[in-house]
Design an enzyme around this catalytic site. Sequence first.
Site, PDB file in Angstrom:
ATOM      1  N   HIS A 182       0.866  -1.201   0.000  1.00 56.37           N
ATOM      2  CA  HIS A 182       0.000   0.000   0.000  1.00 56.37           C
ATOM      3  C   HIS A 182       0.892   1.238   0.000  1.00 56.37           C
ATOM      4  O   HIS A 182       1.483   1.585   1.020  1.00 56.37           O
ATOM      5  CB  HIS A 182      -0.889  -0.004   1.247  1.00 56.37           C
ATOM      6  CG  HIS A 182      -1.856   1.146   1.307  1.00 56.37           C
ATOM      7  ND1 HIS A 182      -3.189   0.985   1.596  1.00 56.37           N
ATOM      8  CD2 HIS A 182      -1.693   2.490   1.130  1.00 56.37           C
ATOM      9  CE1 HIS A 182      -3.800   2.155   1.595  1.00 56.37           C
ATOM     10  NE2 HIS A 182      -2.900   3.096   1.318  1.00 56.37           N
TER      11      HIS A 182
ATOM     12  N   HIS B  22     -10.490   1.487   2.469  1.00 53.48           N
ATOM     13  CA  HIS B  22     -10.156   2.516   3.458  1.00 53.48           C
ATOM     14  C   HIS B  22     -11.328   2.470   4.435  1.00 53.48           C
ATOM     15  O   HIS B  22     -12.397   3.013   4.159  1.00 53.48           O
ATOM     16  CB  HIS B  22     -10.007   3.893   2.810  1.00 53.48           C
ATOM     17  CG  HIS B  22      -9.644   4.949   3.816  1.00 53.48           C
ATOM     18  ND1 HIS B  22      -8.428   5.582   3.825  1.00 53.48           N
ATOM     19  CD2 HIS B  22     -10.321   5.431   4.890  1.00 53.48           C
ATOM     20  CE1 HIS B  22      -8.382   6.420   4.858  1.00 53.48           C
ATOM     21  NE2 HIS B  22      -9.531   6.353   5.515  1.00 53.48           N
TER      22      HIS B  22
ATOM     23  N   HIS C 276      -4.391  -0.304   6.017  1.00 56.16           N
ATOM     24  CA  HIS C 276      -3.930   0.466   7.183  1.00 56.16           C
ATOM     25  C   HIS C 276      -4.854   0.304   8.390  1.00 56.16           C
ATOM     26  O   HIS C 276      -5.449   1.275   8.859  1.00 56.16           O
ATOM     27  CB  HIS C 276      -3.707   1.940   6.839  1.00 56.16           C
ATOM     28  CG  HIS C 276      -4.775   2.587   5.995  1.00 56.16           C
ATOM     29  ND1 HIS C 276      -6.111   2.572   6.327  1.00 56.16           N
ATOM     30  CD2 HIS C 276      -4.698   3.269   4.839  1.00 56.16           C
ATOM     31  CE1 HIS C 276      -6.796   3.216   5.415  1.00 56.16           C
ATOM     32  NE2 HIS C 276      -5.967   3.645   4.492  1.00 56.16           N
TER      33      HIS C 276
ATOM     34  N   ALA D 187      -3.532  15.026   5.379  1.00 57.21           N
ATOM     35  CA  ALA D 187      -3.260  13.773   6.079  1.00 57.21           C
ATOM     36  C   ALA D 187      -2.237  12.962   5.299  1.00 57.21           C
ATOM     37  O   ALA D 187      -2.362  12.819   4.086  1.00 57.21           O
ATOM     38  CB  ALA D 187      -4.544  12.974   6.223  1.00 57.21           C
TER      39      ALA D 187
ATOM     40  N   ASP E  67       1.552   2.748   3.499  1.00 59.97           N
ATOM     41  CA  ASP E  67       0.707   3.938   3.315  1.00 59.97           C
ATOM     42  C   ASP E  67       1.558   5.197   3.255  1.00 59.97           C
ATOM     43  O   ASP E  67       1.101   6.287   3.618  1.00 59.97           O
ATOM     44  CB  ASP E  67      -0.374   4.054   4.396  1.00 59.97           C
ATOM     45  CG  ASP E  67      -1.527   4.953   3.971  1.00 59.97           C
ATOM     46  OD1 ASP E  67      -1.637   5.248   2.767  1.00 59.97           O
ATOM     47  OD2 ASP E  67      -2.307   5.358   4.842  1.00 59.97           O
TER      48      ASP E  67
ATOM     49  N   LYS F 247      -9.768  -0.155  -5.126  1.00 60.35           N
ATOM     50  CA  LYS F 247      -9.708   0.572  -3.864  1.00 60.35           C
ATOM     51  C   LYS F 247     -11.039   1.248  -3.567  1.00 60.35           C
ATOM     52  O   LYS F 247     -11.578   1.975  -4.403  1.00 60.35           O
ATOM     53  CB  LYS F 247      -8.590   1.630  -3.938  1.00 60.35           C
ATOM     54  CG  LYS F 247      -8.378   2.421  -2.654  1.00 60.35           C
ATOM     55  CD  LYS F 247      -7.757   1.578  -1.549  1.00 60.35           C
ATOM     56  CE  LYS F 247      -7.810   2.264  -0.192  1.00 60.35           C
ATOM     57  NZ  LYS F 247      -6.743   3.222   0.027  1.00 60.35           N
TER      58      LYS F 247
ATOM     59  N   HIS G  22       1.443   5.425  -1.820  1.00 57.68           N
ATOM     60  CA  HIS G  22       1.024   6.546  -2.674  1.00 57.68           C
ATOM     61  C   HIS G  22       2.263   7.091  -3.380  1.00 57.68           C
ATOM     62  O   HIS G  22       3.161   7.606  -2.725  1.00 57.68           O
ATOM     63  CB  HIS G  22       0.362   7.643  -1.831  1.00 57.68           C
ATOM     64  CG  HIS G  22      -0.869   7.152  -1.127  1.00 57.68           C
ATOM     65  ND1 HIS G  22      -2.117   7.222  -1.685  1.00 57.68           N
ATOM     66  CD2 HIS G  22      -1.018   6.527   0.067  1.00 57.68           C
ATOM     67  CE1 HIS G  22      -3.002   6.677  -0.859  1.00 57.68           C
ATOM     68  NE2 HIS G  22      -2.359   6.243   0.204  1.00 57.68           N
TER      69      HIS G  22
ATOM     70  N   ARG H  36       1.954   9.248  -6.154  1.00 56.37           N
ATOM     71  CA  ARG H  36       1.602  10.525  -6.818  1.00 56.37           C
ATOM     72  C   ARG H  36       1.928  10.474  -8.308  1.00 56.37           C
ATOM     73  O   ARG H  36       2.034   9.410  -8.892  1.00 56.37           O
ATOM     74  CB  ARG H  36       2.285  11.729  -6.128  1.00 56.37           C
ATOM     75  CG  ARG H  36       2.156  11.770  -4.606  1.00 56.37           C
ATOM     76  CD  ARG H  36       0.723  11.744  -4.112  1.00 56.37           C
ATOM     77  NE  ARG H  36       0.663  12.064  -2.675  1.00 56.37           N
ATOM     78  CZ  ARG H  36      -0.284  11.637  -1.861  1.00 56.37           C
ATOM     79  NH1 ARG H  36      -1.251  10.859  -2.309  1.00 56.37           N
ATOM     80  NH2 ARG H  36      -0.286  11.975  -0.594  1.00 56.37           N
TER      81      ARG H  36
HETATM   82  O1  DOR Z   1      -3.141   9.799   5.592  1.00 55.51           O
HETATM   83  C1  DOR Z   1      -3.528   9.458   4.488  1.00 55.51           C
HETATM   84  N1  DOR Z   1      -2.982   9.968   3.341  1.00 55.51           N
HETATM   85  N2  DOR Z   1      -4.539   8.581   4.403  1.00 55.51           N
HETATM   86  C2  DOR Z   1      -5.099   8.274   3.229  1.00 55.51           C
HETATM   87  O2  DOR Z   1      -6.024   7.500   3.235  1.00 55.51           O
HETATM   88  C3  DOR Z   1      -4.659   8.926   1.966  1.00 55.51           C
HETATM   89  C4  DOR Z   1      -3.291   9.415   2.079  1.00 55.51           C
HETATM   90  C5  DOR Z   1      -2.877  10.338   0.956  1.00 55.51           C
HETATM   91  O3  DOR Z   1      -3.116  10.008  -0.203  1.00 55.51           O
HETATM   92  O4  DOR Z   1      -2.253  11.370   1.252  1.00 55.51           O
HETATM   93 ZN    ZN Z   2      -3.254   5.089   1.623  1.00 53.79          ZN
HETATM   94 ZN    ZN Z   3      -6.527   5.068   3.014  1.00 59.41          ZN
END
Ligand code: DOR
Ligand code: ZN
Ligand code: ZN
Length: 346
Positions: free
Chosen positions: A11, A134, A172, A260, A244, A97, A13, A15
């Site tokens: 998992h 999620h 997560h 977040a 994550d 997702k 990210h 970008r």
């Molecule tokens: O803290 C997080 N950031 N939780 C998420 O579910 C998405 C992620 C983000 O893409 O920044």
């Molecule tokens: Zn995530």
């Molecule tokens: Zn998430």
Amino acid sequence: MLTLATPDDWHVHLRDGEALRHVVAHTAAGFARAMVMPNLKPPVRTTQEAIQYRSRILAALPAGSQFQPLMTIYLTDSTEPDEINRAKASDVVFGVKYYPAGATYNSDAGVRRLNADMKVLARMEEVGMTLQVHGEVTDSSVDPFDREAVFIDTVLSDIVRRFPSLRIVFEHATTREAVQFVQDHPQLAATLTPQHLLLSRSAMFDRGIRPHLYCLPILKRESHRQALLAAATSGSPQFFLGTDSAPHAQSAKESACGCAGVYSAHAALPLYAEAFASVGRLDRLEGFASHFGADYYGLPRNTGTVTLTQEDWIVPEHYSLGTQPLVPFRAGETLAWRVTSVGETV
Ligand code: DOR
Ligand code: ZN
Ligand code: ZN
């Protein structure tokens, strides 16, 4: 020293655009494969878009990297059941997702009326496509610390009842309720992040507000952290590594309304080693980091190795996100483990 089969991150990210090139280098340095989340602007909604995003990731890799991105698509109220068949046949998409709309960063296109997606979930169950959830309700009247437990009671239990063979990864997981729910359902699994294994919510308020520790689901109280750590180190194949890691520019985190996300890709394996060592269970790290995720998704285990050495190093204060700096997890602090060698990966 500790040598493990090369791990995967189930998992992450990564970008897009300029940021992608910077962050994918960290993930590709430590992992053979990673499950790449689809919450771009606009989101990755179709197999075709996932194939295109995958090409951009491959093009952004450091020269010579063998890293393999595993792609996901984003469930919306208008996802077509036939998209699931295209995804399954693609050998590129490995999960769908499910973001409740509004639950987190770039989730606006997510699910508003789950009823609209019943045919999609049925098709996923039929073809053996994994749903990655999620798991938080978005109702603003529910306390943010309770949103995961309420999601289990009001949404997930119902999905599991209606689709008993649907494969579901509780992404997560942050609470003892999530751990228990996964343990009670053999078709389920969960990813666990380094920050939720290492920190409880007190860390967010340590002598002041700590925006770089704000992620969703939010850090929970210590008893939950202990339940997660017990699950991670239990040897159960239902729990595996998913960082994550979620990069945001420093200015977007240090803001009156901060985003977040915790960025951990620069030190993922050392952070997990710290968590496992804290309970004397480094012997269980390999299963968690390198075997169980691949087994769950029916993919081959990696054949290469990585070696972790107990050796202090200081995490940089910043990394680059292209035009802006990014503050990594544990910035300026000393970590006790480092990756000292990465063997051949096939
Ligand atoms: O803290 C997080 N950031 N939780 C998420 O579910 C998405 C992620 C983000 O893409 O920044
Ligand atoms: Zn995530
Ligand atoms: Zn998430």
